[in-house]
Design an enzyme around this catalytic site. Structure first.
Site, PDB file in Angstrom:
ATOM      1  N   ARG A   1       0.851  -1.189   0.000  1.00  0.00           N
ATOM      2  CA  ARG A   1       0.000   0.000   0.000  1.00  0.00           C
ATOM      3  C   ARG A   1       0.886   1.238   0.000  1.00  0.00           C
ATOM      4  O   ARG A   1       1.968   1.242   0.609  1.00  0.00           O
ATOM      5  CB  ARG A   1      -0.873   0.046   1.261  1.00  0.00           C
ATOM      6  CG  ARG A   1      -2.144  -0.744   1.193  1.00  0.00           C
ATOM      7  CD  ARG A   1      -3.140  -0.140   0.199  1.00  0.00           C
ATOM      8  NE  ARG A   1      -4.362  -0.921   0.123  1.00  0.00           N
ATOM      9  CZ  ARG A   1      -4.597  -1.904  -0.741  1.00  0.00           C
ATOM     10  NH1 ARG A   1      -3.667  -2.244  -1.623  1.00  0.00           N
ATOM     11  NH2 ARG A   1      -5.749  -2.535  -0.753  1.00  0.00           N
TER      12      ARG A   1
ATOM     13  N   HIS B   1      -1.067   0.684  -9.559  1.00  0.00           N
ATOM     14  CA  HIS B   1      -1.797  -0.155  -8.587  1.00  0.00           C
ATOM     15  C   HIS B   1      -2.561  -1.283  -9.296  1.00  0.00           C
ATOM     16  O   HIS B   1      -3.767  -1.453  -9.119  1.00  0.00           O
ATOM     17  CB  HIS B   1      -2.760   0.697  -7.733  1.00  0.00           C
ATOM     18  CG  HIS B   1      -3.273  -0.066  -6.529  1.00  0.00           C
ATOM     19  ND1 HIS B   1      -3.619   0.542  -5.342  1.00  0.00           N
ATOM     20  CD2 HIS B   1      -3.495  -1.391  -6.317  1.00  0.00           C
ATOM     21  CE1 HIS B   1      -4.036  -0.364  -4.469  1.00  0.00           C
ATOM     22  NE2 HIS B   1      -3.970  -1.561  -5.059  1.00  0.00           N
TER      23      HIS B   1
HETATM   24  P1  NDP Z   1      -2.319 -11.176   4.710  1.00  0.00           P
HETATM   25  O1  NDP Z   1      -3.236 -10.578   5.715  1.00  0.00           O
HETATM   26  O2  NDP Z   1      -2.582 -12.579   4.261  1.00  0.00           O
HETATM   27  O3  NDP Z   1      -0.805 -11.107   5.226  1.00  0.00           O
HETATM   28  C1  NDP Z   1      -0.278  -9.976   5.834  1.00  0.00           C
HETATM   29  C2  NDP Z   1       1.134 -10.281   6.276  1.00  0.00           C
HETATM   30  O4  NDP Z   1       1.709  -9.093   6.816  1.00  0.00           O
HETATM   31  C3  NDP Z   1       1.207 -11.350   7.381  1.00  0.00           C
HETATM   32  O5  NDP Z   1       2.326 -12.169   7.192  1.00  0.00           O
HETATM   33  C4  NDP Z   1       1.367 -10.506   8.646  1.00  0.00           C
HETATM   34  O6  NDP Z   1       2.045 -11.166   9.720  1.00  0.00           O
HETATM   35  C5  NDP Z   1       2.225  -9.376   8.111  1.00  0.00           C
HETATM   36  N1  NDP Z   1       2.101  -8.199   8.986  1.00  0.00           N
HETATM   37  C6  NDP Z   1       1.012  -7.451   9.232  1.00  0.00           C
HETATM   38  N2  NDP Z   1       1.304  -6.457  10.105  1.00  0.00           N
HETATM   39  C7  NDP Z   1       2.604  -6.597  10.416  1.00  0.00           C
HETATM   40  C8  NDP Z   1       3.491  -5.902  11.274  1.00  0.00           C
HETATM   41  N3  NDP Z   1       3.082  -4.851  11.991  1.00  0.00           N
HETATM   42  N4  NDP Z   1       4.766  -6.327  11.353  1.00  0.00           N
HETATM   43  C9  NDP Z   1       5.183  -7.391  10.637  1.00  0.00           C
HETATM   44  N5  NDP Z   1       4.390  -8.104   9.805  1.00  0.00           N
HETATM   45  C10 NDP Z   1       3.115  -7.714   9.695  1.00  0.00           C
HETATM   46  O7  NDP Z   1      -2.349 -10.190   3.456  1.00  0.00           O
HETATM   47  P2  NDP Z   1      -2.098 -10.542   1.912  1.00  0.00           P
HETATM   48  O8  NDP Z   1      -0.804 -11.247   1.800  1.00  0.00           O
HETATM   49  O9  NDP Z   1      -3.289 -11.167   1.302  1.00  0.00           O
HETATM   50  O10 NDP Z   1      -2.001  -9.068   1.293  1.00  0.00           O
HETATM   51  C11 NDP Z   1      -1.059  -8.115   1.760  1.00  0.00           C
HETATM   52  C12 NDP Z   1      -1.405  -6.734   1.233  1.00  0.00           C
HETATM   53  O11 NDP Z   1      -1.167  -6.650  -0.168  1.00  0.00           O
HETATM   54  C13 NDP Z   1      -2.881  -6.323   1.337  1.00  0.00           C
HETATM   55  O12 NDP Z   1      -3.213  -5.910   2.642  1.00  0.00           O
HETATM   56  C14 NDP Z   1      -2.982  -5.197   0.332  1.00  0.00           C
HETATM   57  O13 NDP Z   1      -2.689  -3.976   0.949  1.00  0.00           O
HETATM   58  C15 NDP Z   1      -1.871  -5.522  -0.674  1.00  0.00           C
HETATM   59  N6  NDP Z   1      -2.412  -5.838  -2.001  1.00  0.00           N
HETATM   60  C16 NDP Z   1      -1.989  -5.088  -3.062  1.00  0.00           C
HETATM   61  C17 NDP Z   1      -2.435  -5.368  -4.334  1.00  0.00           C
HETATM   62  C18 NDP Z   1      -1.930  -4.616  -5.503  1.00  0.00           C
HETATM   63  O14 NDP Z   1      -2.445  -4.790  -6.610  1.00  0.00           O
HETATM   64  N7  NDP Z   1      -0.913  -3.782  -5.340  1.00  0.00           N
HETATM   65  C19 NDP Z   1      -3.393  -6.458  -4.590  1.00  0.00           C
HETATM   66  C20 NDP Z   1      -3.759  -7.183  -3.399  1.00  0.00           C
HETATM   67  C21 NDP Z   1      -3.286  -6.873  -2.156  1.00  0.00           C
HETATM   68  P3  NDP Z   1       1.453 -12.513  10.392  1.00  0.00           P
HETATM   69  O15 NDP Z   1       1.674 -13.584   9.373  1.00  0.00           O
HETATM   70  O16 NDP Z   1       2.272 -12.699  11.593  1.00  0.00           O
HETATM   71  O17 NDP Z   1      -0.005 -12.231  10.650  1.00  0.00           O
HETATM   72  C1  OXD Z   2      -6.003  -4.568  -3.268  1.00  0.00           C
HETATM   73  C2  OXD Z   2      -6.606  -5.386  -4.312  1.00  0.00           C
HETATM   74  O1  OXD Z   2      -6.284  -4.773  -2.102  1.00  0.00           O
HETATM   75  O2  OXD Z   2      -6.587  -4.951  -5.468  1.00  0.00           O
HETATM   76  O3  OXD Z   2      -5.210  -3.690  -3.643  1.00  0.00           O
HETATM   77  O4  OXD Z   2      -7.106  -6.480  -4.015  1.00  0.00           O
END
Ligand code: NDP
Ligand code: OXD
Length: 314
Positions: free
Chosen positions: A229, A277
């Site tokens: 993000r 994005h």
């Molecule tokens: P998940 O919720 O499955 O995973 C999030 C990961 O981040 C977990 O491993 C979590 O740790 C870790 N995490 C969260 N907070 C912290 C912290 N404070 N310190 C360290 N680690 C942390 O999310 P996804 O993998 O599905 O997606 C991640 C992000 O990707 C989404 O939230 C979204 O913002 C972004 N995204 C972007 C897209 C794009 O097109 N650019 C498309 C889709 C998503 P733990 O495993 O310990 O819980």
């Molecule tokens: C996001 C998506 O969260 O496209 O960015 O799914």
């Protein structure tokens, strides 16, 4: 049991049509028309205007149209209902494609060769680092980070990962939380960021963090790839780090303000790759079908899946 489609910035009509097709017997309403707030059981949201969901007394769930939920959980007047996010194999695969593509682009110096092509110059490097000599660190080992890490391993990169809990991933050295962050950064040449935007992660990609990345790596400087993000990054710090050599180059799919403003110096920076994005998109038909499956399951007495932890914010 109507469905409220609460979307900003995307084509509302096409989403209404999709949900109406999946639930012909229900009312599918939007924020632009009068509707009975007591009848709304489900909301599907993409960047709904904050406050718009308050006063829905029978709300059973809020479905994000994306994997990220920061646009929902940041609403200070969000009703007390489960928030559900998209987890989709196709989206995960596309994100891994983006990550591998950009890791390889920086490994093989694509920004430089594209600039050379535009300038009509022929400068070859006889010796290029191999993937096995370039350490990738993945911040966030969730649905997306774990798959990306596995595919980076296939390409030959040594891969480490950082998460809150330090969850294990085959073949990946893992680090946990604040305590593990510095050691994770110190062994990282290419930093891939797949974190959610939460209170704990906002602005985490700043000058202080960049300065802790390995400065002695085979690429001649660390690389940032952020597809999580825009709120994770401080863009002024990225530019300053590129200027001073603390960062060598970057691929950015997400920005503090989207669309990226026309006057942002990131657009024309020779060592920055900008994408709009779209690192990973699910097909809208897939997203709406996943949400419809959730609604049908819960109404048949089953449980919602992919529910966000309200305390953690992701
Ligand atoms: P998940 O919720 O499955 O995973 C999030 C990961 O981040 C977990 O491993 C979590 O740790 C870790 N995490 C969260 N907070 C912290 C912290 N404070 N310190 C360290 N680690 C942390 O999310 P996804 O993998 O599905 O997606 C991640 C992000 O990707 C989404 O939230 C979204 O913002 C972004 N995204 C972007 C897209 C794009 O097109 N650019 C498309 C889709 C998503 P733990 O495993 O310990 O819980
Ligand atoms: C996001 C998506 O969260 O496209 O960015 O799914």
């Amino acid at each position: 049991m109507s469905i409220l489609v609460a979307i900003e910035g995307w084509d509302v009509a096409s989403w209404v049509e999709r949900f109406q097709g999946l639930f012909p017997e229900r009312k599918v309403v939007t924020l632009d028309e009068p509707f009975d707030r007591r009848e709304v059981h489900y909301v599907v949201s993409w960047k709904h205007p904050h406050g718009a969901l308050s006063g829905l007394p029978n709300l059973a769930a809020v479905f994000s149209l994306g994997a990220g939920v920061d646009h929902i959980v940041s609403d200070p007047r969000l009703p007390d209902a489960p928030v559900v996010r998209v987890v989709d194999e196709d989206l995960t695969t596309r994100m891994s494609e983006y990550v591998v593509l950009h890791a390889l682009a920086h490994l093989r110096q694509l920004p430089r060769y594209l600039a050379q092509q535009r300038a009509g110059t022929w400068e070859d490097d006889r010796v290029q680092p191999a993937a096995r000599d370039v350490r990738v660190g993945v911040m966030g080992l969730g649905e997306l980070g774990r798959d990306a890490a596995a595919k980076l391993l296939v390409m030959g990169f040594p891969v480490a990962g950082w998460s809150r809990s330090g969850r294990a991933v085959d073949g990946v050295e893992t680090f946990a939380g604040e305590a593990g962050l510095d050691a994770f950064l110190a062994r990282t040449d290419i930093l891939v960021v797949l974190l959610p935007l939460t209170d704990a992660t906002r602005g985490i990609l700043n000058l202080d963090l960049f300065g802790k990345l390995a400065q002695d790596g085979a690429l001649g400087g660390p690389v940032l790839i952020n597809a999580g993000r825009g709120g994770l990054q401080v863009e002024g710090d990225i530019l300053a780090a590129l200027e001073s050599g603390v960062l060598k180059s970057a691929s950015l799919d997400v920005f503090e303000t989207e669309p990226l403003p026309a006057d942002s110096p990131l657009w024309a920076h020779p060592r920055v790759i900008v994408t709009p994005h779209n690192a990973a998109m699910s097909h809208p038909d897939t997203i709406s079908r996943l949400i419809a499956d959730q609604i049908r399951r819960v109404e048949a007495g089953g449980a919602l899946t992919n529910v966000v932890d309200p305390g953690a914010g992701y």
